[in-house]
Design a protein around this motif. Sequence first.
Motif, PDB file in Angstrom:
ATOM      1  N   ALA A 194       0.836  -1.201   0.000  1.00  0.00           N
ATOM      2  CA  ALA A 194       0.000   0.000   0.000  1.00  0.00           C
ATOM      3  C   ALA A 194       0.872   1.253   0.000  1.00  0.00           C
ATOM      4  CB  ALA A 194      -0.942  -0.001   1.202  1.00  0.00           C
ATOM      5  N   PHE A 195       1.943   1.230   0.796  1.00  0.00           N
ATOM      6  CA  PHE A 195       2.868   2.369   0.835  1.00  0.00           C
ATOM      7  C   PHE A 195       3.537   2.566  -0.522  1.00  0.00           C
ATOM      8  CE2 PHE A 195       7.221   3.934   1.406  1.00  0.00           C
ATOM      9  CZ  PHE A 195       6.960   5.171   1.983  1.00  0.00           C
ATOM     10  N   VAL A 196       4.037   1.483  -1.105  1.00  0.00           N
ATOM     11  CA  VAL A 196       4.733   1.555  -2.390  1.00  0.00           C
ATOM     12  C   VAL A 196       3.802   2.059  -3.485  1.00  0.00           C
ATOM     13  CG1 VAL A 196       5.820   0.128  -4.184  1.00  0.00           C
ATOM     14  CG2 VAL A 196       6.483  -0.153  -1.792  1.00  0.00           C
ATOM     15  N   GLU A 197       2.551   1.627  -3.454  1.00  0.00           N
ATOM     16  CA  GLU A 197       1.597   2.067  -4.471  1.00  0.00           C
ATOM     17  C   GLU A 197       1.275   3.553  -4.361  1.00  0.00           C
ATOM     18  OE1 GLU A 197      -1.710  -0.667  -4.350  1.00  0.00           O
ATOM     19  OE2 GLU A 197      -0.411  -2.335  -4.982  1.00  0.00           O
ATOM     20  N   ASP A 198       1.505   4.141  -3.185  1.00  0.00           N
ATOM     21  CA  ASP A 198       1.275   5.574  -2.997  1.00  0.00           C
ATOM     22  C   ASP A 198       2.515   6.411  -3.336  1.00  0.00           C
ATOM     23  OD1 ASP A 198      -0.574   7.648  -2.225  1.00  0.00           O
ATOM     24  OD2 ASP A 198       0.662   7.942  -0.430  1.00  0.00           O
ATOM     25  N   LEU A 203       4.753  14.812  -6.838  1.00  0.00           N
ATOM     26  CA  LEU A 203       4.574  16.097  -6.143  1.00  0.00           C
ATOM     27  C   LEU A 203       5.909  16.632  -5.625  1.00  0.00           C
ATOM     28  CD1 LEU A 203       2.699  18.284  -5.045  1.00  0.00           C
ATOM     29  CD2 LEU A 203       2.408  16.875  -2.988  1.00  0.00           C
ATOM     30  N   HIS A 204       6.700  15.767  -5.006  1.00  0.00           N
ATOM     31  CA  HIS A 204       7.986  16.190  -4.439  1.00  0.00           C
ATOM     32  C   HIS A 204       8.941  16.662  -5.545  1.00  0.00           C
ATOM     33  CE1 HIS A 204      11.049  16.360  -1.292  1.00  0.00           C
ATOM     34  NE2 HIS A 204      11.881  15.779  -2.145  1.00  0.00           N
ATOM     35  N   ALA A 205       9.017  15.922  -6.628  1.00  0.00           N
ATOM     36  CA  ALA A 205       9.900  16.297  -7.734  1.00  0.00           C
ATOM     37  C   ALA A 205       9.437  17.598  -8.392  1.00  0.00           C
ATOM     38  CB  ALA A 205       9.973  15.176  -8.767  1.00  0.00           C
ATOM     39  N   ASP A 206       8.118  17.734  -8.579  1.00  0.00           N
ATOM     40  CA  ASP A 206       7.577  18.935  -9.232  1.00  0.00           C
ATOM     41  C   ASP A 206       7.770  20.202  -8.403  1.00  0.00           C
ATOM     42  OD1 ASP A 206       6.703  17.567 -11.471  1.00  0.00           O
ATOM     43  OD2 ASP A 206       4.610  17.457 -10.815  1.00  0.00           O
ATOM     44  N   THR A 207       7.772  20.052  -7.104  1.00  0.00           N
ATOM     45  CA  THR A 207       7.827  21.242  -6.249  1.00  0.00           C
ATOM     46  C   THR A 207       9.204  21.408  -5.615  1.00  0.00           C
ATOM     47  OG1 THR A 207       6.867  19.973  -4.407  1.00  0.00           O
ATOM     48  CG2 THR A 207       5.337  21.224  -5.795  1.00  0.00           C
ATOM     49  N   MET A 208       9.479  20.645  -4.586  1.00  0.00           N
ATOM     50  CA  MET A 208      10.701  20.838  -3.811  1.00  0.00           C
ATOM     51  C   MET A 208      11.970  20.568  -4.621  1.00  0.00           C
ATOM     52  SD  MET A 208       9.702  19.430  -0.065  1.00  0.00           S
ATOM     53  CE  MET A 208       8.704  20.455   0.999  1.00  0.00           C
TER      54      MET A 208
END
Length: 137
Positions: free
Chosen positions: A102-106, A113-118
């Motif tokens: 479940a974690f990996v699928e998220d 989001l992290h790559a696009d922003t931070m």
Amino acid sequence: MTLIEWEEGRHLVGVDEMDSVHQEFTLIVNRLGETQDPSIFKSLFIQLLEHTQEHFALEDQLMEETGFRGFDEHREEHERVLKQMHYINEKVQAGNLDFGRAFVEDLPRWFDLHADTMDNALAVHLKAAPEADSFAV
């Protein structure tokens, strides 16, 4: 199942060190999404955790060395994700693979989001930093 479709226009940030680490992250996540073997999943999850620790340490070092203004916020996000990964790794190694899956699928949602922003903000900073010649861009 492939969880992250690598798209250069979307995932490349233009700093070679970061881009190669992001590609490796994508490969590990996709291998986790594809394996059905519990022992391989456990091993890959440890590999993902170790890779992510190194990945974040590299970014933290780049931010600190170049005086990145968003350092505290970015580092706190790294710490939050690593804390969560350590917790989930304990569950995975104890045999709770559904929790790990479940974690990996998220992860693709978080990564995008992290790559696009931070990470993009950090890449812009690194390319403009006086030390930019020392970064492979």
